[in-house]
Design a protein around this motif. Structure first.
Motif, PDB file in Angstrom:
ATOM      1  N   UNK A 172     -13.141   8.128  -7.635  1.00  0.00           N
ATOM      2  CA  UNK A 172     -11.965   8.994  -7.757  1.00  0.00           C
ATOM      3  C   UNK A 172     -10.784   8.453  -6.956  1.00  0.00           C
ATOM      4  N   UNK A 173     -10.949   7.261  -6.361  1.00  0.00           N
ATOM      5  CA  UNK A 173      -9.886   6.683  -5.545  1.00  0.00           C
ATOM      6  C   UNK A 173      -8.541   6.528  -6.282  1.00  0.00           C
ATOM      7  N   UNK A 174      -8.523   6.080  -7.543  1.00  0.00           N
ATOM      8  CA  UNK A 174      -7.223   5.966  -8.213  1.00  0.00           C
ATOM      9  C   UNK A 174      -6.471   7.290  -8.236  1.00  0.00           C
ATOM     10  N   UNK A 175      -7.205   8.364  -8.517  1.00  0.00           N
ATOM     11  CA  UNK A 175      -6.585   9.673  -8.584  1.00  0.00           C
ATOM     12  C   UNK A 175      -6.150  10.159  -7.195  1.00  0.00           C
ATOM     13  N   UNK A 176      -6.986   9.914  -6.190  1.00  0.00           N
ATOM     14  CA  UNK A 176      -6.643  10.307  -4.822  1.00  0.00           C
ATOM     15  C   UNK A 176      -5.377   9.585  -4.372  1.00  0.00           C
ATOM     16  N   UNK A 177      -5.298   8.288  -4.672  1.00  0.00           N
ATOM     17  CA  UNK A 177      -4.128   7.519  -4.250  1.00  0.00           C
ATOM     18  C   UNK A 177      -2.862   7.991  -4.948  1.00  0.00           C
ATOM     19  N   UNK A 178      -2.978   8.351  -6.241  1.00  0.00           N
ATOM     20  CA  UNK A 178      -1.735   8.827  -6.861  1.00  0.00           C
ATOM     21  C   UNK A 178      -1.362  10.189  -6.306  1.00  0.00           C
ATOM     22  N   UNK A 179      -2.350  10.999  -5.925  1.00  0.00           N
ATOM     23  CA  UNK A 179      -2.050  12.261  -5.243  1.00  0.00           C
ATOM     24  C   UNK A 179      -1.328  12.027  -3.929  1.00  0.00           C
ATOM     25  N   UNK A 180      -1.787  11.027  -3.176  1.00  0.00           N
ATOM     26  CA  UNK A 180      -1.146  10.706  -1.898  1.00  0.00           C
ATOM     27  C   UNK A 180       0.292  10.258  -2.127  1.00  0.00           C
ATOM     28  N   UNK A 181       0.473   9.464  -3.165  1.00  0.00           N
ATOM     29  CA  UNK A 181       1.811   8.937  -3.431  1.00  0.00           C
ATOM     30  C   UNK A 181       2.774  10.066  -3.830  1.00  0.00           C
ATOM     31  N   UNK A 182       2.315  10.950  -4.695  1.00  0.00           N
ATOM     32  CA  UNK A 182       3.150  12.090  -5.082  1.00  0.00           C
ATOM     33  C   UNK A 182       3.396  12.983  -3.863  1.00  0.00           C
TER      34      UNK A 182
END
Lengths: 250, 257
Positions: A172-182
């Motif tokens: 789920x890292x890709x999704x977590x990272x885009x959450x962090x970026x947003x």
């Protein structure tokens, strides 16, 4: 300079040229559209006096503090909620109600709760702004982990705990990272809004203080700095993201 | 070594009940290569998942060397139809996953993973990510990832189903090579009669839903088998006939729905 790089500069340069043209024509008073030269002058002035860096410093400290706490709580909670249906049922209604309240609406309480702190009250607003995108993206990342990965890990002898750390988290890292970026972006925007309401330092308060004395050139200095810093943070994060996700092969 | 007695599985959902397996009885011997054939929806995959411990039977019992199967374990390895390698792990870290979760030190687990890479002749892909590999390579890695745990039983659910015909033939030959070298017991689910006749010691033909064991064919042809030989064709014919009636049966039930 290759063709790809030239593309990046076309619109920003056009914008500067247009701005220069409008200010050279003296159509509008300086407080409606501050001339390019004047803004550059006050940029230099703010840099030389050191006030700009002081304001940047406080803004950055606040955004990092609020963002870090949001990530520290949001990621584990999101993994838990994505993994366990009962935790989801327990926590989701409350978080979903709080999520609807704009970060700025928390300013009055932030000011009372964290009266003494230079950092805390604005960092709290950043936290509110960054927390929900991080939480929601983490949940959807965990829910989107293919069952196949989980089942094959079970057949290879992994325990539930190992599935969580060695399969669910990286998958789920890709999704977590885009959450962090947003979250970082929204946190940055909420920060500036929070600083506009009662802080002594920071880019937001710099804008508000300048506008009360009608120094619109300084307002523009503040706006441009906010824009550039936000852009820079996003780019750094994007680089970090793509190096961490190089296994995706794009 | 593996004994299935009266294994049944019924799926109950809100509007209907599906009997996937109805009393499967089967015995698998040490180092045997068994292929399971059956019409779509006959519960082949369900059966394999139950043996893997990923699903539990509604009734019946499964014994592996006398021990009841209740949950997944390292004594059974599974290879799935779809690509199941962790895309964020390099080839060697994918192969070494089993020893890793058992707490084997990095140096040792890499050593045994390299041994398997050599077996596949894929040493130079040690540090590649799955996206850099072809479909056939990924399935070969998935096979040795299951084998590194040294399971008693290797379960394979249409592992070559997504591959093109040429790659598929090569993979079958390679699987036999690995099977002979590692002395494994294999349960292999497939749709392809050709594949089953090429690979199996025994072919289990399952009936249309609810699945039961309909007929078992023993194939005594020496390996490597010639796909087009007269003997192969004769067996293929008999298996197809047995399977054909079941496929018609399955189709007529679908029409009735």
């Amino acid at each position: 300079m290759n063709a790809r790089w030239t593309y990046y500069f076309v619109l920003p340069s056009a914008f500067i040229v247009l701005w220069y043209a409008v200010s050279a024509a003296h159509i509008y008073p300086v407080y409606i559209i501050p001339p390019l030269g004047m803004v550059l002058g006050s940029f230099a002035e703010q840099i030389n006096s050191g006030t700009l860096f002081q304001n940047i410093y406080w803004s950055i400290v606040r955004v990092i503090a609020g963002f870090a706490i949001a990530a520290l709580i949001g990621i584990p909670l999101g993994i838990g909620m994505g993994w366990s249906n009962s935790l989801m049922r327990l926590v989701e209604p409350l978080t979903n109600i709080i999520r609807q309240i704009p970060p700025i609406a928390w300013v009055p309480f932030a000011m009372i709760w964290f009266r003494a702190g230079v950092v805390e009250s604005s960092a709290f607003i950043v936290f509110i702004g960054a927390f929900f995108p991080i939480l929601l993206n983490t949940i959807s990342g965990v829910k989107g982990v293919p069952v196949l990965f989980i089942e094959s890990a079970y057949t290879l002898g992994a325990s539930s705990r190992q599935i969580l750390t060695k399969v669910v988290l990286p998958a789920s890292m890709p999704s977590i990272l885009s959450g962090l970026r947003i979250g970082l972006g929204i946190g940055w925007m909420s920060l500036v809004a929070a600083e506009m309401m009662g802080q002594d330092y920071g880019l937001g308060s710099f804008i508000i203080n300048s506008s009360t004395v009608l120094r619109m050139d300084r307002v523009v200095v503040g706006m441009i700095t906010i824009g550039l810093l936000g852009f820079l943070m996003d780019r750094i994060f994007k680089g970090f993201e793509s190096s961490l996700l190089s296994w995706r092969g794009r | 070594m593996l004994v299935l007695s009266n294994v049944s599985r019924t799926f109950v959902s809100k509007d209907h009940t599906i009997r996937a397996l109805a009393g499967v009885n089967m015995e698998v011997r040490e180092e045997e290569f068994i292929c399971i054939l059956g019409p779509s929806g006959c519960g082949k995959t369900t059966l394999l998942r139950i043996i893997a411990g990923l699903d539990t039977p509604t009734s019946g019992e499964l014994l592996l060397d006398g021990t009841r199967i209740e949950r997944p374990g390292q004594d059974r390895g599974m290879v799935f139809q779809d690509y199941s390698l962790c895309p964020w792990r390099t080839v060697i870290d994918n192969i070494a996953f089993g020893p890793e979760v058992q707490g084997v030190a990095k140096k040792e687990r890499y050593e045994s993973a390299r041994e398997y890479l050599r077996l596949l002749d894929l040493e130079k892909f040690e540090n590649s990510y799955p996206y850099e590999l072809s479909g056939g390579m990924r399935q070969r890695i998935a096979i040795v990832r299951a084998l590194i745990n040294n399971p008693k039983l290797l379960l394979m659910d249409e592992p070559f189903g997504a591959l093109d015909a040429q790659t598929r033939n090569n993979m079958q030959a390679e699987l036999l090579r690995i099977w002979e070298k590692k002395h494994k017991t294999i349960l292999f689910v497939t749709h392809s009669v050709d594949e089953a006749v090429y690979l199996a010691d025994r072919i289990v033909v399952m009936s249309a839903r609810p699945g039961t064991v309909k007929e078992i064919f023993t194939i005594n042809l020496p390996r490597p088998r010639i796909r087009t030989s007269l003997e192969s064709n004769t067996i293929r014919d008999r298996v197809l006939k047995s399977l054909g009636t079941e496929i018609e049966l399955a189709a007529s039930t679908i029409n009735k729905l």
